[in-house]
Design a protein around this motif. Structure first.
Motif, PDB file in Angstrom:
ATOM      1  N   GLY A 171       0.868  -2.837  49.476  1.00 16.59           N
ATOM      2  CA  GLY A 171       0.205  -4.050  49.004  1.00 16.59           C
ATOM      3  C   GLY A 171       1.115  -5.049  48.317  1.00 16.59           C
ATOM      4  N   GLN A 172       2.425  -4.891  48.468  1.00 14.94           N
ATOM      5  CA  GLN A 172       3.382  -5.832  47.880  1.00 14.94           C
ATOM      6  C   GLN A 172       4.322  -6.364  48.954  1.00 14.94           C
ATOM      7  N   VAL A 173       4.804  -7.577  48.715  1.00 11.31           N
ATOM      8  CA  VAL A 173       5.756  -8.206  49.626  1.00 11.31           C
ATOM      9  C   VAL A 173       7.149  -7.681  49.297  1.00 11.31           C
ATOM     10  N   ARG A 174       7.788  -7.052  50.288  1.00 10.27           N
ATOM     11  CA  ARG A 174       9.136  -6.518  50.115  1.00 10.27           C
ATOM     12  C   ARG A 174      10.189  -7.494  50.626  1.00 10.27           C
ATOM     13  N   ARG A 175       9.831  -8.217  51.678  1.00 10.40           N
ATOM     14  CA  ARG A 175      10.759  -9.179  52.274  1.00 10.40           C
ATOM     15  C   ARG A 175       9.931 -10.311  52.863  1.00 10.40           C
ATOM     16  N   LEU A 176      10.391 -11.528  52.634  1.00 13.80           N
ATOM     17  CA  LEU A 176       9.726 -12.710  53.162  1.00 13.80           C
ATOM     18  C   LEU A 176      10.794 -13.567  53.820  1.00 13.80           C
ATOM     19  N   THR A 177      10.607 -13.826  55.103  1.00 11.74           N
ATOM     20  CA  THR A 177      11.525 -14.694  55.833  1.00 11.74           C
ATOM     21  C   THR A 177      10.759 -15.956  56.200  1.00 11.74           C
ATOM     22  N   GLU A 178      11.318 -17.091  55.842  1.00  9.05           N
ATOM     23  CA  GLU A 178      10.660 -18.385  56.002  1.00  9.05           C
ATOM     24  C   GLU A 178      11.455 -19.242  56.980  1.00  9.05           C
ATOM     25  N   TYR A 179      10.768 -19.718  58.011  1.00  7.26           N
ATOM     26  CA  TYR A 179      11.368 -20.604  59.003  1.00  7.26           C
ATOM     27  C   TYR A 179      10.681 -21.962  58.908  1.00  7.26           C
TER      28      TYR A 179
ATOM     29  N   PHE B 275       6.137 -11.819  56.608  1.00  5.19           N
ATOM     30  CA  PHE B 275       5.985 -10.985  55.426  1.00  5.19           C
ATOM     31  C   PHE B 275       6.155  -9.528  55.838  1.00  5.19           C
ATOM     32  N   GLU B 276       7.050  -8.824  55.174  1.00  3.14           N
ATOM     33  CA  GLU B 276       7.184  -7.381  55.361  1.00  3.14           C
ATOM     34  C   GLU B 276       6.685  -6.740  54.071  1.00  3.14           C
TER      35      GLU B 276
ATOM     36  N   VAL C 116      12.220  -7.562  45.994  1.00  2.00           N
ATOM     37  CA  VAL C 116      11.891  -8.462  47.090  1.00  2.00           C
ATOM     38  C   VAL C 116      13.107  -9.285  47.509  1.00  2.00           C
ATOM     39  N   VAL C 117      13.154  -9.606  48.784  1.00  2.00           N
ATOM     40  CA  VAL C 117      14.164 -10.510  49.332  1.00  2.00           C
ATOM     41  C   VAL C 117      13.422 -11.644  50.024  1.00  2.00           C
ATOM     42  N   HIS C 118      13.777 -12.883  49.683  1.00  2.00           N
ATOM     43  CA  HIS C 118      13.190 -14.059  50.328  1.00  2.00           C
ATOM     44  C   HIS C 118      14.325 -14.800  51.025  1.00  2.00           C
ATOM     45  N   VAL C 119      14.190 -14.975  52.325  1.00  2.00           N
ATOM     46  CA  VAL C 119      15.213 -15.616  53.139  1.00  2.00           C
ATOM     47  C   VAL C 119      14.671 -16.940  53.659  1.00  2.00           C
ATOM     48  N   LEU C 120      15.375 -18.035  53.363  1.00  2.00           N
ATOM     49  CA  LEU C 120      15.074 -19.326  53.976  1.00  2.00           C
ATOM     50  C   LEU C 120      15.995 -19.414  55.184  1.00  2.00           C
ATOM     51  N   ALA C 121      15.433 -19.120  56.344  1.00  2.00           N
ATOM     52  CA  ALA C 121      16.237 -18.876  57.538  1.00  2.00           C
ATOM     53  C   ALA C 121      16.743 -20.147  58.213  1.00  2.00           C
ATOM     54  N   MET C 122      16.214 -21.299  57.834  1.00  2.00           N
ATOM     55  CA  MET C 122      16.679 -22.519  58.497  1.00  2.00           C
ATOM     56  C   MET C 122      18.147 -22.768  58.167  1.00  2.00           C
ATOM     57  N   SER C 123      18.823 -23.386  59.103  1.00  2.00           N
ATOM     58  CA  SER C 123      20.227 -23.712  58.921  1.00  2.00           C
ATOM     59  C   SER C 123      20.380 -25.222  58.936  1.00  2.00           C
ATOM     60  N   PHE C 124      21.158 -25.751  58.008  1.00  4.91           N
ATOM     61  CA  PHE C 124      21.401 -27.190  57.978  1.00  4.91           C
ATOM     62  C   PHE C 124      22.685 -27.567  58.705  1.00  4.91           C
TER      63      PHE C 124
ATOM     64  N   GLY D  21       0.491  -2.801  60.589  1.00  6.11           N
ATOM     65  CA  GLY D  21      -0.116  -3.440  59.435  1.00  6.11           C
ATOM     66  C   GLY D  21       0.830  -3.842  58.336  1.00  6.11           C
ATOM     67  N   ASP D  22       2.097  -3.443  58.413  1.00  7.15           N
ATOM     68  CA  ASP D  22       3.015  -3.757  57.320  1.00  7.15           C
ATOM     69  C   ASP D  22       3.752  -5.080  57.511  1.00  7.15           C
ATOM     70  N   VAL D  23       3.610  -5.706  58.669  1.00  6.66           N
ATOM     71  CA  VAL D  23       4.235  -6.995  58.945  1.00  6.66           C
ATOM     72  C   VAL D  23       3.143  -8.006  59.251  1.00  6.66           C
ATOM     73  N   VAL D  24       3.228  -9.170  58.582  1.00  6.81           N
ATOM     74  CA  VAL D  24       2.260 -10.249  58.786  1.00  6.81           C
ATOM     75  C   VAL D  24       3.037 -11.529  59.059  1.00  6.81           C
ATOM     76  N   PHE D  25       2.650 -12.214  60.128  1.00  3.40           N
ATOM     77  CA  PHE D  25       3.220 -13.521  60.444  1.00  3.40           C
ATOM     78  C   PHE D  25       2.182 -14.583  60.124  1.00  3.40           C
ATOM     79  N   VAL D  26       2.631 -15.676  59.509  1.00  2.00           N
ATOM     80  CA  VAL D  26       1.743 -16.789  59.194  1.00  2.00           C
ATOM     81  C   VAL D  26       2.407 -18.080  59.659  1.00  2.00           C
TER      82      VAL D  26
END
Length: 144
Positions: free
Chosen positions: A121-129, A116-117, A37-45, A88-93
């Motif tokens: 049934g598993q999360v492969r990539r999660l990008t968080e904004y 969520f990508e 899995v890759v989790h990206v916190l996409a916000m920039s400071f 169905g493989d991409v979910v936005f929340v």
């Protein structure tokens, strides 16, 4: 597998992830994360386009969240609005985060969009904004 089955698995993984996060259940989170899995916190400071943090692999992602769970005594992601892609493989929340910092009791609220990508049934990539200004004000993270 049909798109409806893929969508159901992706939605279930997303729901399980959030429920486990709110409960502080690391095993529940781990159950739906792919090993790579890759989790990206996409916000920039600093105002740039590069993400603030990129976590790679289940161990690194869970290590990050273990630290976070120790720092935050209450975690709620309210008003969730969920949209699944056609395949169905991409979910936005979209959600409103309402947390309390453990050491000080300080309230931390932010708005989030999660992408969520998923596969099998598993999360492969999660990008968080999220809003970096809210994080700056509560967590004293420097901006600029």
């Amino acid at each position: 597998m049909f798109p409806e089955e893929i969508r159901a698995g992706s939605l279930a993984a997303t729901d399980t992830y959030f429920e486990a996060f709110e409960a502080g259940d690391m095993a529940g989170m781990a159950a739906v994360l792919a090993a790579d899995v890759v989790h990206v916190l996409a916000m920039s400071f600093d105002g740039g386009v590069e993400p603030a943090v990129v976590l790679t692999g289940k161990d690194e992602v869970l290590g990050f969240f273990a630290g976070l769970l120790r720092q935050v005594s209450r975690r709620v992601l309210a008003d969730r609005r969920v949209t699944a892609g056609a395949d169905g493989d991409v979910v936005f929340v979209e959600a409103v985060g309402d947390a309390v910092l453990a050491g000080s009791g300080t309230s931390y609220k932010n708005v989030y969009v999660f992408k969520f990508e998923c596969a099998d049934g598993q999360v492969r990539r999660l990008t968080e904004y999220s809003n970096p200004v809210a994080a700056h004000k509560t967590l004293n993270i420097p901006l600029g």
